[in-house]
Design an enzyme around this catalytic site. Structure first.
Site, PDB file in Angstrom:
ATOM      1  N   HIS A 131       0.836  -1.207   0.000  1.00 46.60           N
ATOM      2  CA  HIS A 131       0.000   0.000   0.000  1.00 46.60           C
ATOM      3  C   HIS A 131       0.870   1.256   0.000  1.00 46.60           C
ATOM      4  O   HIS A 131       2.065   1.195   0.254  1.00 46.60           O
ATOM      5  CB  HIS A 131      -0.917   0.033   1.230  1.00 46.60           C
ATOM      6  CG  HIS A 131      -2.145  -0.808   1.076  1.00 46.60           C
ATOM      7  ND1 HIS A 131      -2.170  -2.146   1.394  1.00 46.60           N
ATOM      8  CD2 HIS A 131      -3.392  -0.507   0.627  1.00 46.60           C
ATOM      9  CE1 HIS A 131      -3.383  -2.627   1.163  1.00 46.60           C
ATOM     10  NE2 HIS A 131      -4.138  -1.651   0.697  1.00 46.60           N
ATOM     11  N   LYS A 135      -0.820   4.969   4.413  1.00 49.74           N
ATOM     12  CA  LYS A 135      -1.707   4.027   5.115  1.00 49.74           C
ATOM     13  C   LYS A 135      -1.207   3.834   6.532  1.00 49.74           C
ATOM     14  O   LYS A 135      -0.048   3.494   6.760  1.00 49.74           O
ATOM     15  CB  LYS A 135      -1.779   2.693   4.375  1.00 49.74           C
ATOM     16  CG  LYS A 135      -2.801   1.732   4.988  1.00 49.74           C
ATOM     17  CD  LYS A 135      -3.083   0.572   4.078  1.00 49.74           C
ATOM     18  CE  LYS A 135      -4.104  -0.385   4.694  1.00 49.74           C
ATOM     19  NZ  LYS A 135      -5.395   0.273   4.996  1.00 49.74           N
TER      20      LYS A 135
END
Length: 234
Positions: A131, A135
């Site tokens: 990600h 995040k």
């Protein structure tokens, strides 16, 4: 519908754009604590905030009989309490670690593959999620859902952990790179070959469309639900 966006970051803004295109009205765009005044009497709240505030945001909405669609991850130790509140307040709660159609099909494929592979101990299982660097939680909620799908279908495993698979603990590698919406892979590796299933998101639009579809679906319902109910229960 009248929709309150509780959490108005990147995801909230995309959800707002898509909901408006689908004919809905955005009555609140909140980055502050929800109140009856600033929620502005919505039909449903879509909650994409931060793990630190998600529980309180959802709790307030449910206590005031506002159905909630939640995509915030990293707070799930408190989810049973929220599910109890939804029932007690005669309203609805739907949590999704990922709202995209593709990912939910991937969840079903993952469970099917785990059931097929459970008797082949020569294959070691490993998960990986990649990600964007913004995040805040790791592993991702999607990776945890994948891990739970394997655990529920393969008696070799009874828990997940970060890093490498060992004994009965299924491993998840978490990688953070710039500008990656989300990539999830499940590997089955033996001494002679490897089986891999993988889902790659190109942008956040798929997550947002799914969240709005869930909000449309939950109207008039009572209880606790998931995207599996939205997409697969007929």
């Amino acid at each position: 519908m009248k929709i309150a966006l509780v959490g108005y970051g990147k995801m909230g803004k995309i959800i707002g754009e898509i909901a408006t295109k689908r004919g809905h009205e955005i009555v609140a765009q909140l980055n502050e604590t929800p109140t009856l005044e600033n929620l502005n009497n919505p039909d449903v709240a879509i909650e994409f905030s931060n793990p630190e505030v998600a529980f309180d945001n959802i709790k307030f909405c449910l206590e005031n009989q506002i159905p909630v669609i939640c995509g915030t991850t990293g707070w799930l130790d408190q989810k049973p309490e929220i599910e109890k509140m939804a029932v007690e307040n005669n309203t609805a709660f739907l949590y999704g670690s990922n709202f995209s159609l593709g990912v939910n099909l991937f969840f079903a494929l993952n469970e099917k593959l785990a059931d097929l592979m459970k008797n082949f101990s020569e294959y070691q299982v490993q998960l990986e999620e990649i990600h964007h660097t913004q995040k805040k939680d790791a592993p991702s909620g999607t990776a945890i859902t994948l891990a739970e799908g394997i655990i529920n279908n393969d008696p070799r495993f009874d828990a997940w952990k970060q890093e490498e698979t060992k004994d009965s603990e299924l491993g998840i590698f978490s990688v953070r790179e710039d500008e990656v919406p989300g990539t999830h892979s499940v590997f089955y590796k033996s001494e002679v070959d490897e089986i891999e299933i993988k889902h790659t998101a190109f942008n956040r639009n798929g997550f947002a469309v799914g969240a709005v579809i869930a909000a449309e679906w939950i109207q008039g319902k009572r209880g606790n639900f998931s995207m599996k109910d939205v997409l697969f229960d007929k």
